[in-house]
Enzyme design. Structure first.
Site, short mmCIF file in Angstrom:
data_model
loop_
_atom_site.label_atom_id
_atom_site.label_comp_id
_atom_site.label_asym_id
_atom_site.label_seq_id
_atom_site.Cartn_x
_atom_site.Cartn_y
_atom_site.Cartn_z
N SER A 71 0.86 -1.18 0.00
CA SER A 71 0.00 0.00 0.00
C SER A 71 0.90 1.23 0.00
O SER A 71 2.04 1.17 0.50
CB SER A 71 -0.88 0.00 1.26
OG SER A 71 -1.44 1.27 1.49
N TYR A 89 -2.02 -0.24 10.51
CA TYR A 89 -1.89 -0.51 9.08
C TYR A 89 -0.56 0.02 8.54
O TYR A 89 0.17 -0.67 7.82
CB TYR A 89 -3.07 0.11 8.35
CG TYR A 89 -3.23 -0.34 6.92
CD1 TYR A 89 -3.80 -1.58 6.62
CD2 TYR A 89 -2.85 0.47 5.86
CE1 TYR A 89 -3.97 -1.99 5.31
CE2 TYR A 89 -3.01 0.06 4.54
CZ TYR A 89 -3.57 -1.16 4.27
OH TYR A 89 -3.73 -1.57 2.98
#
Length: 255
Positions: A130, A143
């Site tokens: 990501s 995250y």
């Protein structure tokens, strides 16, 4: 026929990747805990593996006997991921541990359990990352932290197993139209009174390509990185983010 294992395959990008590899003529082992999602994927080319990839014994019981019986693996695409909100002060420990278990520990276990097959076929391991692996995102400490760590895991594998012909890379997709992304849009929709389409336009307004990525576009990048055309690419991170990470935040006021 090449054999590919995709984790997180029951929904979202993982599901699309499983279908994309099958569409290229590969035999696909689709791993996920979501039995219902996997059942709708099952086909002549897609083999569902209902399992918790964060549990080593699940690999030994469910995945590895099938893979060994049917001849091994050419590629592994580790796509499973979860998200929990919170910063370093208010993040719940159970959320930290849960995100760690899926976004990092399960990725390590996936590599640990499949590398012996990839070595035989000089195969490829691809982690789905990501832009949060390069940047900070507000209130997403779990995250961000574990996506950063995933890149270190990839580089270590690329270094340690390169001499045996195994390649390992990370693909960083930007905004995509998935169920997870739709849930992230809900806060923006509520706060700004926007529709879902308007929310996607809002969050991508500083992306040079001015739109979220299509699942086919991300799958194309994954297919390339695990193909023979990328045979000299390892330890790399490919940004498939529409140019998001090239933008200087200090200059967006002039746009």
């Amino acid at each position: 026929m090449k054999s590919v294992l995709v984790t997180g395959a029951a929904s979202g990008l993982g599901r699309h990747l499983a279908l994309a590899y099958a569409g290229e003529g590969c035999r696909v082992y689709a791993a996920d805990r979501d039995r219902g999602g996997l059942e709708t994927l099952e086909s002549e080319r897609i083999v569902p593996l209902v399992m918790d990839i964060a549990q080593p014994e699940a690999w030994d019981k469910t995945a590895l006997p099938r893979i060994e019986t049917e001849g091994g693996l050419d590629a592994v695409v580790a796509c499973a991921a979860v998200m929990r909100l919170g910063n370093a002060e208010d993040c719940l420990m159970e959320d930290w541990q849960f995100v760690n278990s899926v976004n990092l520990t399960a990725q390590f276990i996936t590599a640990k359990k499949t590398l012996k097959y990839l070595k035989v076929r000089r195969g490829s391991l691809l982690f789905i990352g990501s832009p949060a692996a390069r940047l900070a995102v507000r209130d997403e400490v779990c995250y961000v932290t574990f996506k950063h760590a995933l890149c270190g895991l990839s580089k270590s594998i690329a270094f340690d197993f390169g001499a045996e012909g195994v390649r390992c890379n990370v693909l960083h997709p930007g905004w995509m139209r998935t169920a997870m992304s739709d849930r992230e849009m809900e806060e923006i929709m509520e706060r700004r009174g926007l529709t879902l389409e308007e929310a996607y336009a809002y969050v991508t307004r500083f992306v040079p390509l001015k739109r979220p990525g299509g699942l086919d576009e991300i799958a194309g990048a994954a297919l390339f990185l695990t193909s023979d055309k990328a045979s000299y690419i390892t330890g790399a991170e490919l940004m498939a983010d529409g140019g998001l990470t090239v933008v200087d935040p200090g200059m967006v006021g002039f746009l």
